[in-house]
Design a protein around this motif. Structure first.
Motif, PDB file in Angstrom:
ATOM      1  N   GLY A  20       0.769  -1.243   0.000  1.00 39.21           N
ATOM      2  CA  GLY A  20       0.000   0.000   0.000  1.00 39.21           C
ATOM      3  C   GLY A  20       0.793   1.281   0.000  1.00 39.21           C
ATOM      4  N   ILE A  21       2.119   1.198  -0.172  1.00 38.87           N
ATOM      5  CA  ILE A  21       2.949   2.410  -0.224  1.00 38.87           C
ATOM      6  C   ILE A  21       3.350   2.635  -1.672  1.00 38.87           C
ATOM      7  CG2 ILE A  21       5.059   3.544   0.567  1.00 38.87           C
ATOM      8  CD1 ILE A  21       4.999   1.708   3.008  1.00 38.87           C
ATOM      9  N   SER A  22       2.642   3.540  -2.352  1.00 38.45           N
ATOM     10  CA  SER A  22       2.886   3.753  -3.775  1.00 38.45           C
ATOM     11  C   SER A  22       3.699   5.010  -4.069  1.00 38.45           C
ATOM     12  CB  SER A  22       1.557   3.827  -4.529  1.00 38.45           C
ATOM     13  OG  SER A  22       0.735   4.851  -3.996  1.00 38.45           O
ATOM     14  N   ALA A  23       3.849   5.882  -3.077  1.00 36.12           N
ATOM     15  CA  ALA A  23       4.584   7.131  -3.285  1.00 36.12           C
ATOM     16  C   ALA A  23       6.071   6.866  -3.485  1.00 36.12           C
ATOM     17  CB  ALA A  23       4.388   8.065  -2.098  1.00 36.12           C
ATOM     18  N   GLU A  24       6.708   7.702  -4.274  1.00 33.10           N
ATOM     19  CA  GLU A  24       8.151   7.613  -4.486  1.00 33.10           C
ATOM     20  C   GLU A  24       8.868   7.815  -3.157  1.00 33.10           C
ATOM     21  OE1 GLU A  24      11.482   7.386  -7.297  1.00 33.10           O
ATOM     22  OE2 GLU A  24       9.339   6.891  -7.376  1.00 33.10           O
ATOM     23  N   PRO A  25       9.839   6.973  -2.833  1.00 35.22           N
ATOM     24  CA  PRO A  25      10.530   7.135  -1.553  1.00 35.22           C
ATOM     25  C   PRO A  25      11.412   8.371  -1.540  1.00 35.22           C
ATOM     26  CG  PRO A  25      11.638   5.478  -2.872  1.00 35.22           C
ATOM     27  CD  PRO A  25      10.373   5.830  -3.609  1.00 35.22           C
ATOM     28  N   VAL A  26      11.567   8.938  -0.357  1.00 36.63           N
ATOM     29  CA  VAL A  26      12.524  10.022  -0.148  1.00 36.63           C
ATOM     30  C   VAL A  26      13.904   9.393  -0.040  1.00 36.63           C
ATOM     31  CG1 VAL A  26      13.255  11.866   1.401  1.00 36.63           C
ATOM     32  CG2 VAL A  26      10.807  11.446   1.011  1.00 36.63           C
ATOM     33  N   ARG A  42      13.498   6.131   2.074  1.00 37.98           N
ATOM     34  CA  ARG A  42      12.433   6.107   3.096  1.00 37.98           C
ATOM     35  C   ARG A  42      11.095   5.862   2.420  1.00 37.98           C
ATOM     36  NH1 ARG A  42      10.610  11.405   6.294  1.00 37.98           N
ATOM     37  NH2 ARG A  42       9.502  11.664   4.311  1.00 37.98           N
ATOM     38  N   TYR A  43      10.510   4.702   2.680  1.00 31.74           N
ATOM     39  CA  TYR A  43       9.198   4.353   2.158  1.00 31.74           C
ATOM     40  C   TYR A  43       8.159   4.542   3.264  1.00 31.74           C
ATOM     41  CZ  TYR A  43      11.413   1.988  -1.838  1.00 31.74           C
ATOM     42  OH  TYR A  43      12.130   1.685  -2.973  1.00 31.74           O
ATOM     43  N   GLY A  44       7.025   5.141   2.914  1.00 28.15           N
ATOM     44  CA  GLY A  44       5.957   5.262   3.888  1.00 28.15           C
ATOM     45  C   GLY A  44       5.493   6.679   4.098  1.00 28.15           C
ATOM     46  N   PRO A  45       4.616   6.827   5.110  1.00 26.38           N
ATOM     47  CA  PRO A  45       4.262   5.804   6.106  1.00 26.38           C
ATOM     48  C   PRO A  45       3.269   4.792   5.551  1.00 26.38           C
ATOM     49  CG  PRO A  45       3.004   7.798   6.507  1.00 26.38           C
ATOM     50  CD  PRO A  45       3.934   8.112   5.372  1.00 26.38           C
ATOM     51  N   ASP A  46       3.263   3.604   6.169  1.00 25.89           N
ATOM     52  CA  ASP A  46       2.256   2.624   5.803  1.00 25.89           C
ATOM     53  C   ASP A  46       0.986   2.894   6.602  1.00 25.89           C
ATOM     54  OD1 ASP A  46       2.666   1.598   8.384  1.00 25.89           O
ATOM     55  OD2 ASP A  46       3.906  -0.059   7.682  1.00 25.89           O
TER      56      ASP A  46
END
Length: 210
Positions: A20-26, A42-46
């Motif tokens: 459920g984390i689809s945003a590009e990571p920082v 950095r992936y998230g937050p979930d």
């Protein structure tokens, strides 16, 4: 980015999209003298408010014990590390993760499940309790990480290269690190389970194993 790192990055994106984390990571890049840079994504937050911090760069080279004269620098084991924490990103965390990920290249350390990597310095700056700005809190007690098996599957590479294992990295205190050395990694995890310790809480107290 090398083909290996591109393959690992694609697998990471796929894994986190699946939860459920689809945003590009920082991304943050950390460079060490005499070694290639390590990125920390950095992936998230979930959905539970947890961020997942993943190294990218450790796996560009196979790991090998520097005392092993027969080690194959091409087909040895490869790894990255992922550290999960709930809440805002603590200052200094990315560099600490990069230090762990760079240890194979800088110190000849071979990362693997149940390994203890002791930085002997706080993994991040002190975390202030909610709504509090002063005075400064006590120094964070986490100075090491305990590696384990993550829920990110191994990343397969083209033969003859070995797959990349993404290892979980759990922050631990100096007291907990001493317990791991004495009793072993699984004994520490069992103590956390018995005591109901939330290892995703960056402000948790140190466990008191018995």
């Amino acid at each position: 980015m090398s083909d290996i790192l591109a393959t690992v990055r694609a697998r990471l994106d796929e894994h986190f999209a699946g939860v459920g984390i689809s945003a590009e990571p920082v991304a943050a890049s950390v460079t060490f003298l005499g070694a290639e840079s390590i990125d920390v994504l950095r992936y998230g937050p979930d959905r539970d408010g947890v961020y997942h911090y993943v190294s990218l760069g450790c796996s560009r080279h196979a790991m090998a014990d520097p005392t092993d004269m027969m080690a194959d620098p091409t087909t040895g084991p490869r790894a990255e590390v992922v550290l999960a924490l709930r809440g805002p990103t603590p200052t200094g965390l990315a560099r600490s993760i990069a230090v762990v990920a760079a240890a194979p290249a800088v110190e000849g350390l071979v990362l693997g499940a149940d390994a203890l990597v002791d930085l002997e310095t706080p993994l991040w700056d002190p975390v202030l309790p909610p709504g509090r700005s002063a005075p400064a809190p006590r120094r964070t007690p986490f100075t090491a990480v305990l590696l384990g098996v993550s829920d990110i599957g191994d990343v397969e590479l083209a033969a003859p290269l070995e797959s990349v294992t993404v290892l979980s990295a759990t922050p631990i205190t100096a007291t907990e690190a001493a317990w791991v050395r004495l009793k072993g990694a699984e004994a520490m995890r069992e103590a956390w389970r018995v005591d109901g310790v939330d290892v995703l809480n960056p402000a948790r107290p140190a466990a008191q194993p018995r």
